[in-house]
Design an enzyme around this catalytic site. Structure first.
Site, short mmCIF file in Angstrom:
data_model
loop_
_atom_site.label_atom_id
_atom_site.label_comp_id
_atom_site.label_asym_id
_atom_site.label_seq_id
_atom_site.Cartn_x
_atom_site.Cartn_y
_atom_site.Cartn_z
N ASP A 193 0.81 -1.21 0.00
CA ASP A 193 0.00 0.00 0.00
C ASP A 193 0.85 1.26 0.00
OD1 ASP A 193 -2.60 1.35 0.24
OD2 ASP A 193 -1.90 1.90 2.23
N MET A 274 -7.44 5.65 3.01
CA MET A 274 -7.61 6.77 2.09
C MET A 274 -6.41 7.01 1.18
SD MET A 274 -10.65 7.88 2.56
CE MET A 274 -10.51 9.35 1.57
N ARG A 275 -5.34 6.22 1.37
CA ARG A 275 -4.13 6.47 0.57
C ARG A 275 -4.42 6.27 -0.92
NH1 ARG A 275 -0.53 3.80 3.34
NH2 ARG A 275 0.43 5.61 4.33
N ALA A 276 -5.27 5.29 -1.26
CA ALA A 276 -5.57 5.04 -2.66
C ALA A 276 -6.23 6.24 -3.32
CB ALA A 276 -6.46 3.81 -2.79
N VAL A 279 -3.51 8.91 -3.89
CA VAL A 279 -2.59 8.53 -4.96
C VAL A 279 -3.28 8.65 -6.32
CG1 VAL A 279 -1.31 6.61 -5.96
CG2 VAL A 279 -1.14 7.06 -3.52
#
Length: 675
Positions: A193, A274-276, A279
């Site tokens: 991730d 929420m990283r997706a 990104v």
């Protein structure tokens, strides 16, 4: 210095090249993880990228490559006076798999820090890579604590070194690129991730493209400088386009419509955290800038999803990475059509129907490497599952593979004693990380100082050394290394009975489910695994020791059953596998897991021969556990007898479950010690 292969001369691999270029345009995307089989130009493309990056201005004499326009106020070489600067090419720094923590983050001169109270810091690879590329080949083989340090620095843009009260911090912003071959093991989902984008690469099956790959490679090997010169114009054009995209990037508008599509896509594919979303937003913006646009379109969001989401869909090592493109298109269509995209209803200008050069889908390869199901053979009458012995070769025919039962969380099995193997999470070991249990003289470079022991060693000699000030006079002989205890990874070798007595579908499904559960446990504990099976008249090494537990799961799924039970052959084959593995990796201790009902048939004196083979493991002190697969109201207890011969312990399938009320000792030889 050798001439790198030109980036623009790489044949095919559109997704790989696009992902690298997007990170060159916007390093905030978060780097690239390149997954693929060997010989697919992964390393070649990464090394070629560095020649395309614009030169960087650095403060003259600064070991940490500070930007003269905005120098790091906390730079260890600072404060910097304005004015003096120099230009140099962007660096590409390679992190070897066997690198130490000190080589990665830098090292303090402990002797000078204690005696003089100065921060004598030697920068590491993170400092060298600042404002350039940090490349990690075979990132899946890198020690976990190094990967953690690496990804933390990439996320924070800074590296911190803390040693016995002495702290150093410096900027570390770089384009992180990792390559890996999934056959050699997977990264943890948490580490996957942290990479912004991922691409799957594979060799083309198109003969014309393969011919062109060979032609260009041979031409480059014959005359690297001449080959590079023929591609100089294309390289210059891409370099100029990167510069233009960087300048355009702050002007790119990410509208509410695109943001809704991004959020809806991440929600539809159930990615964690929420990283997706972040990104994808940065990637879509970089795609628009790369295409020469100031507006993010639906096609940018789609391509961003194909690059940013596949690796975030993996929940365990047996899940194949990938994305359902039909579902992706449906989601984008459902939440599209607003805020300036494809028919902006409020007409705020900035219409640009031309998507610009590049930035389109690069032929994302389909994830076809998932294990295929076995043939739908007709079910045969199954052998009885009672406790009485069954004839092991009467039916003699091979059964079609049974499906594994649902995996479960297993009890912890560990190797007794204190090892010194590779860092992991299974058995106790002396490691570089863990709780301090003592001190010793350092063997080689000092890495973890034991302060109290060092002071104690130096204190008696202060008068003889002429100490006159407040500082402690420390010599190298006084330094003491901290001895630490942590956990190691082991070699878990599965020896699975696939004979006719195990072939009843309900039983074999449960057995495969248990082995699959143990494989998941081995993955989480950073073990190597191997698989030996025995049936008929011989034993086979279905999977040599490897870090790829998903490869073991694939072999297990297609495991055929039937025939007699050559238990001795299985044990002897496992003994040979361990002998060879000790030569390759002598520090890694083994745990042998024998999955059987304990029966031995075929050949003269099969039971006695199996006992003699088992006693080889006991004589060498190899840790072992027997998973007793016998079922029915009447049990012969043969698996327990085998465990006694091995010098290990036996557990039933029910006892193997972590939530079982039956207690299972954590040490596989605990029962013998208690006796």
């Amino acid at each position: 210095m050798s001439t790198p292969f030109p980036f623009t001369a790489v044949v095919g691999q559109d997704d790989l090249r696009l992902a690298l270029l997007l990170n060159a345009v916007s390093p905030a995307v978060g780097g690239v993880l390149v997954r693929g089989e060997k010989g697919t130009a992964k390393s070649t493309a990464v090394r070629a990228l560095s020649a395309l990056l614009p030169e960087v201005d650095v403060v003259s004499g600064c070991r940490f490559s500070c930007d003269p326009d905005s120098p790091d106020p906390g730079c260890p070489d600072g404060p910097h006076e304005p004015g003096a600067f120099a230009s140099r090419p962007a660096r590409m720094v390679e992190l070897p798999v066997g690198a130490s923590e000190d080589r990665l983050v830098g090292a303090l001169d402990i002797e000078r820090a204690l005696a003089e109270g100065v921060k004598a810091f030697e920068p590491g690879l993170l400092a060298d890579a600042h404002r350039g590329i940090l490349y990690v080949d075979e990132v899946n083989l890198l020690h976990d604590h190094l990967v953690d340090l690496l990804l933390d620095a990439a996320a924070m843009g800074a590296s911190y070194v803390e040693r016995e009260g002495v702290s150093v911090r410096h900027a570390a912003r770089f384009l992180l690129v990792g390559t890996m071959n999934p056959e050699e093991g997977e990264l943890r989902p948490q580490l996957l991730d942290r990479f912004g984008l991922t691409v799957e690469v594979a060799a083309s099956r198109e003969p014309d493209q393969r011919v062109e790959v060979v032609r260009r490679r041979l031409a480059y090997d014959d005359d690297p400088a001449g080959f590079a010169a023929r591609w100089a114009d294309e390289e210059a054009a891409v370099r100029a386009r990167i510069v233009a995209a960087r300048e355009l990037l702050p002007s790119v508008r990410l509208g509410d419509g695109a943001l809704r599509q991004i959020a809806a896509t991440c929600a539809a594919f159930e990615v964690d955290g929420m990283r997706a979303d972040i990104v994808m937003a940065r990637t879509a913006t970089a795609l628009a800038a790369w295409a020469g646009r100031t507006e993010v379109l639906a096609e940018d969001v789609r391509q961003a999803a194909l690059l940013a989401l596949p690796h975030r869909r993996r929940r365990n090592p047996f899940d194949a990475p990938g994305l359902d493109e039909d579902k992706l298109d449906e989601t984008l269509e459902e939440f599209g059509g607003s805020d300036g995209q494809d028919g902006n209803e409020d007409g705020d200008g900035d219409d640009d129907p031309d998507p610009g050069p590049g930035g389109g889908p690069g032929g994302q390869p389909e994830p076809d490497d998932a294990p295929q199901g076995d043939g739908d053979a007709a079910a045969r009458p199954e052998a009885g599952e009672g406790g009485e012995p069954q004839p092991s070769g009467g039916a003699g025919g091979e059964q079609s593979p049974a499906r594994a039962a649902e995996p479960f969380r297993t009890k912890v099995l560990s190797v007794p004693g204190l090892g010194e193997g590779a860092a992991g999470r299974r058995s106790r070991a002396r490691t570089e990380h863990g709780r301090t249990i003592g001190a010793r003289r350092p063997r080689g470079a000092l890495t973890k100082l034991h302060l109290a022991a060092t002071v104690q060693a130096a204190a008696p000699h202060q008068r003889a050394r002429g100490r006159s000030g407040p500082g402690l006079v420390v010599r190298r002989d006084d330094l003491r290394q901290a001895s630490r205890e942590g956990r190691e990874g082991n070699l878990v070798l599965f020896v699975v009975d696939a004979s006719g007595s195990m072939a009843a579908r309900q039983r074999m499904g449960a057995v495969k489910g248990a082995v699959l559960s143990l494989l998941l446990d081995a993955y989480q504990r950073r073990d190597k695994v191997g698989l030996v099976t025995f049936r008929g008249s011989a034993a086979d090494v279905a999977l040599p020791p490897t870090s790829s537990v998903d490869a073991a799961a694939v072999r297990l799924e297609s495991l055929p059953t039937g025939g007699r039970t050559p238990l001795a052959a299985g044990l002897l084959k496992a003994h040979e596998v361990l002998r060879v593995e000790r030569l390759r990796d002598p520090a890694r201790r083994a745990l042998v897991v024998v999955v059987t009902d304990g029966r031995a048939t075929g050949g003269p004196e099969p039971v006695a021969l199996a006992g003699r083979a088992a006693r080889l493991f006991a004589a060498e002190g190899t840790a072992s556990v027997v998973v007793d697969c016998e079922s029915g109201p009447v049990r012969l207890g043969l698996a327990g007898q085998l465990a006694g011969e091995l010098g290990g312990t036996a557990v039933t399938l029910d006892e193997l479950r972590a939530d079982s009320i039956a207690s299972l000792v954590k040490d596989v030889q605990g029962s013998r010690r208690a006796a």
